[in-house]
Design a protein around this motif. Structure first.
Motif, PDB file in Angstrom:
ATOM      1  N   PHE A 199       6.020  39.753   1.732  1.00 48.00           N
ATOM      2  CA  PHE A 199       6.790  38.888   2.284  1.00 48.00           C
ATOM      3  C   PHE A 199       7.768  38.198   1.589  1.00 48.00           C
ATOM      4  CE2 PHE A 199       2.285  38.596   4.325  1.00 48.00           C
ATOM      5  CZ  PHE A 199       2.525  38.922   5.686  1.00 48.00           C
ATOM      6  N   THR A 200       8.579  37.702   2.078  1.00 45.33           N
ATOM      7  CA  THR A 200       9.641  36.974   1.503  1.00 45.33           C
ATOM      8  C   THR A 200       8.887  35.520   0.827  1.00 45.33           C
ATOM      9  OG1 THR A 200      10.504  35.856   3.148  1.00 45.33           O
ATOM     10  CG2 THR A 200      11.367  37.889   2.441  1.00 45.33           C
ATOM     11  N   ARG A 201       9.528  34.824  -0.070  1.00 42.56           N
ATOM     12  CA  ARG A 201       8.942  33.842  -0.693  1.00 42.56           C
ATOM     13  C   ARG A 201       8.712  32.693   0.458  1.00 42.56           C
ATOM     14  NH1 ARG A 201       8.569  33.937  -6.287  1.00 42.56           N
ATOM     15  NH2 ARG A 201      10.096  35.534  -7.306  1.00 42.56           N
ATOM     16  N   ASP A 202       9.680  32.886   1.500  1.00 44.01           N
ATOM     17  CA  ASP A 202       9.565  31.867   2.367  1.00 44.01           C
ATOM     18  C   ASP A 202       8.771  32.304   3.521  1.00 44.01           C
ATOM     19  OD1 ASP A 202      11.326  33.431   3.587  1.00 44.01           O
ATOM     20  OD2 ASP A 202      12.881  31.968   3.507  1.00 44.01           O
ATOM     21  N   GLY A 203       7.890  33.493   3.334  1.00 39.17           N
ATOM     22  CA  GLY A 203       7.041  33.693   4.324  1.00 39.17           C
ATOM     23  C   GLY A 203       7.229  34.794   5.264  1.00 39.17           C
ATOM     24  N   ALA A 204       8.631  35.237   5.211  1.00 37.67           N
ATOM     25  CA  ALA A 204       8.983  36.333   6.392  1.00 37.67           C
ATOM     26  C   ALA A 204       8.567  37.750   5.838  1.00 37.67           C
ATOM     27  CB  ALA A 204      10.436  36.143   6.653  1.00 37.67           C
ATOM     28  N   VAL A 205       8.440  38.698   6.750  1.00 35.35           N
ATOM     29  CA  VAL A 205       8.116  40.118   6.429  1.00 35.35           C
ATOM     30  C   VAL A 205       9.427  40.368   5.588  1.00 35.35           C
ATOM     31  CG1 VAL A 205       7.860  42.372   7.023  1.00 35.35           C
ATOM     32  CG2 VAL A 205       6.921  40.593   8.191  1.00 35.35           C
TER      33      VAL A 205
END
Ligand SMILES: N[C@@H](CC=O)C(=O)O
Length: 307
Positions: free
Chosen positions: A17-23
Motif C-alpha cells: 500500500f502507499t503511505r496513505d493506504g491506497a494499493v
C-alpha cells in the motif's frame, strides 16, 4: 482441464500500500517481477491472508490481480484467494478473478464454519458450485485442526476428486493428522498437487509435498526453493541446515505472535530486502512495536538474505 504445475514454491505475496493506504501498483510491479524472475517460483497466490485480500473492495481486488498478472508478464500463473462467505457470492468473486486474469482460485472455507462448523457435504458443494459457475481451476484449502473449518479426511478426498480441483494447500497444524492423512491422500488422489502452508513448521512438512504455498515465500524465496528441493531429495541434513539458517527469520516473522503479525513482519522484511519502501498495512492489522523493523532486518542479515 489442463493442470497448472505448482510443484515448487508458490509465494503468497503481500499487497503493498502507499503511505496513505491506497494499493501501490508500482510496488506490486517491483515485488511481482522480482518473484516471477526467480527460478523455482511456480506461481503467485494473491489476495490471501498475507495479501490482506479481504481488506479490499472488489474493484481493488481485481486491480491487484491485474497488476500481479502484469508484473509476471505471463511467465507464471496468478492464483486468487476466493474468500466470500456465501457460495453464490464466492462464485461471482471467482468470475471477477478470471476477468482480472487469474489462472486459478484458492477457495477459503466459508467464514461462519470457523465458529460453528459445517453441515456434512457443504464444503464439497462450495467447491462444486464455484467451479461449475466460474470454470476457475481450484485449490483445496485445508485449515488448521484447531478450527471448526478443518476438513476431515473423507471431505478432503471428496473435494479432491471433484472436477476442477487440482491442488491442496494444507495447513492442518496437527502432525498426527499430517503424518496419517497425507499418505492416504497421496495414494487415493495421486494427481492432486500437495502444497504445505505451515510457514512456521516448514521442516516437518517438507518431505511429503510437491511444494509450498506460503507467505514466507514472498520474503525468502531463494532458501525456500532450496528447502523444497532438499525435501524432495529426502535430504534431512540439507533441509535441517536451511531450516536452522532461516530460524531467526521464522522467529521474527512467524513466531512473533499471532499469524496476523506475520503479514506486517513480511512487509518490514521486504523493506529490508529493498523491494518495498515502507510497511504500511490496512486495519485490522496494526504496526509492529518500535524496533521490530531492526530485529527483522538483523534476522534476514543473519540468514544471508540482506547485506
Ligand atoms: N500460512 C497460513 C496463512 C495462509 O493463508 C495458513 O496456514 O493458512
Amino acid at each position: 482441464m489442463k493442470s497448472i504445475d505448482l510443484k515448487g514454491l508458490v509465494p503468497a505475496p503481500v499487497t503493498p500500500f502507499t503511505r496513505d493506504g491506497a494499493v501501490d501498483h508500482a510496488a506490486i510491479q517491483r515485488l511481482g517481477s522480482w518473484l516471477g524472475s526467480i527460478d523455482g517460483v511456480k506461481g503467485l497466490t494473491v489476495l490471501g491472508h498475507a495479501g490482506e485480500g479481504t481488506f479490499m473492495t472488489p474493484d481493488e481486488q481485481m486491480a491487484v490481480i491485474e497488476s500481479f498478472v502484469k508484473s509476471v508478464d505471463g511467465k507464471i500463473p496468478v492464483i486468487a484467494g476466493i474468500t466470500l462467505e456465501g457460495t453464490q457470492v464466492a462464485a461471482l468473486e471467482a468470475k471477477r478473478a478470471i476477468k482480472a486474469g487469474a489462472s486459478a482460485g484458492l477457495v477459503y472455507p466459508s467464514h461462519g464454519w470457523l465458529r460453528f462448523g459445517y453441515q456434512k457435504g457443504a464444503p464439497q458443494d462450495r467447491y462444486r458450485a464455484i467451479h461449475e459457475e466460474s470454470g476457475l481451476p481450484l485449490i483445496l484449502f485445508q485449515y488448521p485442526d484447531a478450527t471448526k473449518a478443518t476438513y476431515n479426511l473423507e471431505t478432503q478426498l471428496e473435494i479432491a476428486a471433484q472436477p476442477g480441483v487440482f491442488a491442496m494447500k494444507n495447513g492442518v497444524r496437527n502432525m498426527r493428522r499430517w503424518d496419517t492423512e497425507i499418505p492416504v491422500i497421496r495414494r487415493e488422489r495421486p494427481e492432486l498437487q500437495i502444497l504445505t502452508c505451515h510457514d512456521e513448521y516448514l521442516l516437518h512438512t517438507m518431505f511429503d509435498v510437491d511444494g509450498a504455498l506460503v507467505g514466507y515465500g514472498s520474503l525468502a524465496p531463494e532458501p525456500l526453493i532450496e528447502l523444497i528441493a532438499a525435501g524432495k531429495a529426502r535430504d534431512y541434513k540439507a533441509a535441517r541446515a536451511i531450516h536452522d539458517r532461516l530460524l531467526p527469520v521464522t522467529r521474527n516473522v512467524y513466531h512473533r505472535g499471532s499469524h496476523m503479525e506475520g503479514t506486517v513482519a513480511l512487509k518490514h522484511g521486504l523493506v529490508a530486502r529493498g523491494i518495498l519502501e515502507h510497511a504500511t498495512v490496512r486495519s485490522p492489522l496494526l504496526p509492529l512495536p518500535e524496533g521490530a523493523d531492526a530485529e527483522i532486518a538483523a534476522a534476514l542479515r543473519s540468514a544471508g538474505l540482506v547485506d
